[in-house]
Design a protein around this motif. Sequence first.
Motif, short mmCIF file in Angstrom:
data_model
loop_
_atom_site.label_atom_id
_atom_site.label_comp_id
_atom_site.label_asym_id
_atom_site.label_seq_id
_atom_site.Cartn_x
_atom_site.Cartn_y
_atom_site.Cartn_z
N MET A 104 -1.04 8.03 -4.99
CA MET A 104 -0.67 8.46 -3.64
C MET A 104 0.70 7.92 -3.25
O MET A 104 1.52 8.64 -2.69
N LEU A 105 0.95 6.66 -3.53
CA LEU A 105 2.24 6.06 -3.20
C LEU A 105 3.37 6.73 -3.97
O LEU A 105 4.45 6.95 -3.43
N SER A 106 3.10 7.06 -5.21
CA SER A 106 4.09 7.76 -6.03
C SER A 106 4.36 9.15 -5.49
O SER A 106 5.52 9.56 -5.35
N ASP A 107 3.29 9.88 -5.17
CA ASP A 107 3.44 11.24 -4.64
C ASP A 107 4.23 11.26 -3.34
O ASP A 107 4.97 12.20 -3.07
N GLU A 108 4.09 10.21 -2.53
CA GLU A 108 4.79 10.12 -1.25
C GLU A 108 6.20 9.54 -1.42
O GLU A 108 6.94 9.42 -0.44
N GLY A 109 6.56 9.14 -2.63
CA GLY A 109 7.88 8.58 -2.88
C GLY A 109 8.05 7.14 -2.43
O GLY A 109 9.16 6.62 -2.42
N LEU A 110 6.95 6.50 -2.07
CA LEU A 110 7.03 5.15 -1.52
C LEU A 110 7.26 4.08 -2.60
O LEU A 110 7.77 3.00 -2.30
N ARG A 165 -10.41 7.65 2.39
CA ARG A 165 -10.58 6.20 2.64
C ARG A 165 -9.28 5.45 2.34
O ARG A 165 -8.89 4.55 3.08
N ILE A 166 -8.65 5.82 1.24
CA ILE A 166 -7.39 5.17 0.87
C ILE A 166 -6.33 5.43 1.93
O ILE A 166 -5.62 4.52 2.35
N GLN A 167 -6.21 6.68 2.37
CA GLN A 167 -5.20 7.04 3.37
C GLN A 167 -5.42 6.26 4.67
O GLN A 167 -4.48 5.74 5.26
N ALA A 168 -6.68 6.16 5.12
CA ALA A 168 -6.98 5.41 6.34
C ALA A 168 -6.64 3.93 6.16
O ALA A 168 -6.04 3.31 7.06
N ALA A 169 -6.99 3.35 5.03
CA ALA A 169 -6.70 1.94 4.77
C ALA A 169 -5.19 1.72 4.65
O ALA A 169 -4.66 0.71 5.13
N LEU A 170 -4.50 2.67 4.05
CA LEU A 170 -3.04 2.58 3.89
C LEU A 170 -2.35 2.60 5.26
O LEU A 170 -1.45 1.79 5.52
N GLU A 171 -2.78 3.48 6.13
CA GLU A 171 -2.20 3.55 7.47
C GLU A 171 -2.46 2.26 8.26
O GLU A 171 -1.57 1.75 8.93
N LYS A 172 -3.67 1.72 8.13
CA LYS A 172 -4.00 0.47 8.81
C LYS A 172 -3.14 -0.68 8.27
O LYS A 172 -2.65 -1.51 9.03
N SER A 173 -2.92 -0.70 6.97
CA SER A 173 -2.10 -1.74 6.36
C SER A 173 -0.65 -1.63 6.78
O SER A 173 0.00 -2.65 7.05
N HIS A 174 -0.12 -0.40 6.82
CA HIS A 174 1.25 -0.19 7.30
C HIS A 174 1.40 -0.73 8.72
O HIS A 174 2.37 -1.43 9.04
N GLN A 175 0.44 -0.40 9.56
CA GLN A 175 0.48 -0.85 10.96
C GLN A 175 0.44 -2.38 11.03
O GLN A 175 1.19 -2.99 11.79
N PHE A 176 -0.41 -2.99 10.25
CA PHE A 176 -0.49 -4.46 10.24
C PHE A 176 0.84 -5.07 9.84
O PHE A 176 1.32 -6.02 10.47
N LEU A 177 1.45 -4.54 8.79
CA LEU A 177 2.71 -5.10 8.32
C LEU A 177 3.85 -4.85 9.31
O LEU A 177 4.77 -5.67 9.42
N ARG A 178 3.80 -3.76 10.03
CA ARG A 178 4.82 -3.49 11.06
C ARG A 178 4.71 -4.48 12.21
O ARG A 178 5.72 -4.92 12.76
N THR A 179 3.48 -4.83 12.59
CA THR A 179 3.29 -5.73 13.72
C THR A 179 3.31 -7.20 13.31
O THR A 179 3.38 -8.07 14.17
#
Length: 86
Positions: free
Chosen positions: A16-22, A68-82
């Motif tokens: 997923m991270l690769s597909d999104e270019g991240l 599940r991965i996408q939801a966890a990934l979004e939550k992790s992004h938010q945590f790291l931003r804050t």
Amino acid sequence: MQLEIRNYYEVLLMEMLSDEGLLDELPQAYLADLCCLTLNQLPVRYIRHLVDTYFFEEEGELDKMRQRIQAALEKSHQFLRTNPST
């Protein structure tokens, strides 16, 4: 003795991270934190070979795993931003 096993959620997350270019876009330290935080929110599903997953997946299970991965990934992004110093 070294066993060749891996967590299928880790494989899917990296895809997923690769597909999104991240994988190329994000700094390695951030990416490592993001992956750890994301995977810690998910169950584990150990496999020896990717072909193993085709025999055990029920209809729609792969889609549920990706959701599940996408939801966890979004939550992790938010945590790291804050919490940028984490």
